[in-house]
Structures are given as structure tokens and as C-alpha cells.
Design an enzyme around this catalytic site. Sequence first.
Site, PDB file in Angstrom:
ATOM      1  NE  ARG A  42      24.941  58.546  -2.346  1.00  0.00           N
ATOM      2  CZ  ARG A  42      26.003  58.475  -3.154  1.00  0.00           C
ATOM      3  NH1 ARG A  42      26.184  59.372  -4.092  1.00  0.00           N
ATOM      4  NH2 ARG A  42      26.888  57.518  -3.022  1.00  0.00           N
ATOM      5  CB  SER A  57      25.908  62.558 -13.260  1.00  0.00           C
ATOM      6  OG  SER A  57      24.886  62.915 -12.348  1.00  0.00           O
ATOM      7  CG  ASN A  81      27.047  52.452  -6.553  1.00  0.00           C
ATOM      8  OD1 ASN A  81      26.861  51.349  -7.076  1.00  0.00           O
ATOM      9  ND2 ASN A  81      28.003  53.289  -6.973  1.00  0.00           N
ATOM     10  NE  ARG A  82      29.317  54.471  -0.659  1.00  0.00           N
ATOM     11  CZ  ARG A  82      29.380  54.982  -1.885  1.00  0.00           C
ATOM     12  NH1 ARG A  82      29.020  54.235  -2.929  1.00  0.00           N
ATOM     13  NH2 ARG A  82      29.820  56.205  -2.085  1.00  0.00           N
ATOM     14  CD  GLU A 134      30.618  59.445 -10.815  1.00  0.00           C
ATOM     15  OE1 GLU A 134      29.544  60.043 -11.031  1.00  0.00           O
ATOM     16  OE2 GLU A 134      30.812  58.747  -9.801  1.00  0.00           O
ATOM     17  CG  HIS A 167      23.726  57.169  -6.735  1.00  0.00           C
ATOM     18  ND1 HIS A 167      25.084  57.198  -6.939  1.00  0.00           N
ATOM     19  CD2 HIS A 167      23.518  56.442  -5.601  1.00  0.00           C
ATOM     20  CE1 HIS A 167      25.670  56.506  -5.956  1.00  0.00           C
ATOM     21  NE2 HIS A 167      24.739  56.038  -5.140  1.00  0.00           N
ATOM     22  CB  ALA A 168      17.226  59.179  -6.635  1.00  0.00           C
ATOM     23  NE  ARG A 169      23.089  63.153  -5.298  1.00  0.00           N
ATOM     24  CZ  ARG A 169      23.535  63.473  -4.084  1.00  0.00           C
ATOM     25  NH1 ARG A 169      22.808  64.238  -3.294  1.00  0.00           N
ATOM     26  NH2 ARG A 169      24.696  63.041  -3.665  1.00  0.00           N
ATOM     27  CD  GLU A 170      24.562  59.878  -9.366  1.00  0.00           C
ATOM     28  OE1 GLU A 170      24.818  58.889 -10.073  1.00  0.00           O
ATOM     29  OE2 GLU A 170      25.053  60.062  -8.232  1.00  0.00           O
TER      30      GLU A 170
HETATM   31  O1  0X9 Z   1      30.098  57.135  -4.675  1.00  0.00           O
HETATM   32  C1  0X9 Z   1      29.576  56.519  -5.618  1.00  0.00           C
HETATM   33  O2  0X9 Z   1      28.751  55.625  -5.449  1.00  0.00           O
HETATM   34  C2  0X9 Z   1      29.959  56.892  -7.054  1.00  0.00           C
HETATM   35  N1  0X9 Z   1      30.018  58.328  -7.206  1.00  0.00           N
HETATM   36  S1  0X9 Z   1      28.641  59.217  -7.175  1.00  0.00           S
HETATM   37  O3  0X9 Z   1      29.004  60.609  -7.129  1.00  0.00           O
HETATM   38  N2  0X9 Z   1      27.864  58.996  -8.542  1.00  0.00           N
HETATM   39  O4  0X9 Z   1      27.838  58.790  -6.080  1.00  0.00           O
HETATM   40  C3  0X9 Z   1      31.291  56.293  -7.392  1.00  0.00           C
HETATM   41  C4  0X9 Z   1      31.368  54.801  -7.258  1.00  0.00           C
HETATM   42  C5  0X9 Z   1      32.677  54.274  -7.740  1.00  0.00           C
HETATM   43  N3  0X9 Z   1      32.847  52.877  -7.524  1.00  0.00           N
HETATM   44  C6  0X9 Z   1      33.237  52.327  -6.343  1.00  0.00           C
HETATM   45  N4  0X9 Z   1      33.537  53.063  -5.313  1.00  0.00           N
HETATM   46  N5  0X9 Z   1      33.332  51.036  -6.296  1.00  0.00           N
HETATM   47 ZN    ZN Z   2      26.103  58.000  -8.469  1.00  0.00          ZN
END
Ligand code: 0X9
Ligand code: ZN
Length: 415
Positions: free
Chosen positions: A233, A303, A250-251, A378, A182-185
Site C-alpha cells: 500500500r 480503490s 495518504n496519511r 473509490e 496507494h500502490a495496490r490500487e
Molecule cells: O484510507 C484511505 O486513505 C482511503 N481509502 S483506501 O481504501 N483507498 O485506502 C480513503 C481516504 C478518504 N479521505 C480521507 N480520509 N481524508
Molecule cells: Zn487508497
Amino acid sequence: MVSVVPFVIVAAVTFTVFGKEPTRHELLRGHQIWQLSGDVGAVPLELMQEGLLDVLEHSGTSKKVRVPFQSLEETRRLLQEKGVSHEILVEDLATFLEDGERLSKRSAMERDEYNCSEPRHDSYMTFEEMECFLKRLSENSPRASLTSIGKSCENRDIWMVHLRPDDPRDSEEAVWIEAGIHAREWISSAVALHILKELVQDNGNIGQFDVYVVPMANPDGYEYSRNSDRLWRKNRCKTSNANCAGVDLNRNWNFHYGVGASDIECSEVFRGTEPFSEPETKALRDAMTKVKDQLKMVLSLHSYGQQLLYPWGFSKHEIAPNTEDLIAKGKVFADAAKSAHNKAYKVVNSAGDLYTASGATDDWAKGVLGVKYTYTLELRDEGEFGFILEPSHILPCSEEVWKGLEALLKEIIKE
Ligand code: 0X9
Ligand code: ZN
């Protein structure tokens, strides 16, 4: 000449509407941060999936969102309809960021020259500085090798460092650490580089593992967040909507793909057109798959919130295999991390205690590769500065994570 015209127009409009000289935070001009209260439920996450707002914090007690200028009215109306009230925490995000920079002791322009030998602690490193550090580290350590596992859309390398054990005969089990998806982290990459430094010096005596570290999984997004939109992000690849770039990496992983994610390009949690549609996730998938039989743990650094999240993220109704061990080892991490600077990290379930979201690294590594220990960590803080974490946190945060990780790995080695 042609490319200058739109900027002049944007600048002129901004100046007229907000009465401010344009700065590098122009894209966030007029965006607000709201604290939601009332019967909030899943409303912020639903509105994020629709592309109306950006959820910054979604803990049990606090729901903070960023509302872009163009969706202020609609969001206000929808929240009212759903019985959710809001308080404005930040009136204009651009002004907020400009003021923060003016107040900080050193401006971004006053950075010391970088000599590439140690990760910086005085400021967040540019992608180029990170590359320079990684190259120097691999040249100077016979145990380390640096490989580009792929290229981003803007042609930046996705770097992976492989640290071999002291004794090559021990080379049976491995640990994978990913940061910066995630870019902003920004803190996540800073911590990953610090971990690398410690591992190379072998300060933790955990030399029996092969360790793979990808400290910057989303280099285009990171640079965009540094230069144009501090709260960016996603990655920076084009989508079918010319107005909205980027996929939430992350999706984008292929395990229960689509749950808690969005098919709308402008959403902060846009999942992409299909699993692994993005070069960054493809590169990570392929590199991880090559070493899958060795992998004992996968740690994805993010984060913020000070939480160690264990799977699943895709559903709160299903319990992941080895949950007891995941929690027990997680507590070892949290206790050791706390002993460094007294910061508490909660060990919690991803879907049950945070929110349901699929397509993340941790779920895929466990669900598809079958890695026993997979976590999302996180990092700092708990919401005071959030993503805009001061560089003064880089060193203490890195130290506590290193302490926690060292303790956790020592436990896992015993198995
Ligand atoms: O939402 C996310 O991708 C993560 N939180 S963030 O605030 N850094 O964006 C949490 C991901 C946790 N893992 C899964 N949901 N599988
Ligand atoms: Zn993240």
C-alpha cells in the site's frame, strides 16, 4: 553470491513449512484473509495502527482484513479478548494469488507488445508502459505538456500532464486528478490514463478547464506491488525500522496530521516522521500549490468500494464548507456513472461513513488550499475481487468514471 543466500534461505524455509515451490508471491506466503464479525467497532483500525494487520474492507457490513503470517497468533488472541470473531476466507494468500493467475486466460508473461498509443485494457500497465504512453500523448497533442514534478525514493519520475483549454483565454479554472497514491490500487492509474485519453480527444466538451493529471503518484510502491507484494500500500522509502519500509502517502499531508494514522513504521497506515516527509507528497504539494488559485476541483482516485467520498476525513463531527454542493455534484457524478454500466457509486462522507483518517490529499486540498470540490473516488469493485480486480474491468470502469466526471465538470463549469 552474498545477495543470493537470503533468498535461498527464505525459499528453503518456505518450501519446508508450506510445501510449495517459491513464486513471486513468496512475501504473502501464509498470510490469511479474515472476515470479522461480532462487536467489531474500531478494533480492525486500531490493530492496523499497531501494525498487526491490514484492513482491506471497512464498509458498514463487511470488515475484511489481511493478517500476516507472523501476527496470526497475536491477532487471534487480541480479537478473542475484544469479543470479535473471525472466519478465514483465504488460508494462504500466496496460493490464492498463484491459483488466480493459473486460472486467468492469459498469464502475465503473455502480454502483447505495447505500442504506447492507447492505454492498455487487456492488462495493468507497467510503470514504463505508462511513461511511454504519457510521452507519446504529450508529443502528439499540442494542448498537452508532460512535466516531472519530482522523483520517488527509487528515483522514478512523478509525472504530471497539463492539458490546456482549447482557447487559452479560458484558462482560469483548473481540475486536478491524482491516482496511484496507494500502490495496490492498480485500477486507479488505469482509469486516470483513460481519462487523459478522453480529455485529449476532447470527447467531453469540457475544454474550458485546465486539467492536471498525475496518474502515478507512487511509482515505487506500484512496481513493488507488481513484482513482490501484490497487496503493498505504502511508498518504498526506508524508515528507521530496517524491517519495515514505506509511508502511507495518504496519511502524510499536513492537515490535522496524525488522526487515524500511525507512528509505527510497520503499520500499513504509517504517517511518516512528519508532514510531507516523503518525496512523493512533497512533489504533489508543490505542484498543486503553484496552481492553487485556479483549482476548482481535486479528485483523488483510489480503490475499492464504489464510493465517492467527500470531506472531512479527519473528523466526523465537523462539517466541511459547501457540503451541500459537494453532495449535489457528487450525485450528478453517481447518476451519470450509473448510466454507463449500471454500477452504483454511493456519495458518502469520508469520516462519517467510512472511517476517520487524516493526512489525505482531499482534506489538505480543501482545508489548506481552499479548493471547493475535493473528493476521493473509490473505484470498482464492491469487494468481490477488491484490489485484485481483473483487467476486464479496466474499460468499463474507465467508461463509467469518464461519464460521471464529464457530467460533474459540466455542472461545475456553470458556476
Ligand atoms: O484510507 C484511505 O486513505 C482511503 N481509502 S483506501 O481504501 N483507498 O485506502 C480513503 C481516504 C478518504 N479521505 C480521507 N480520509 N481524508
Ligand atoms: Zn487508497
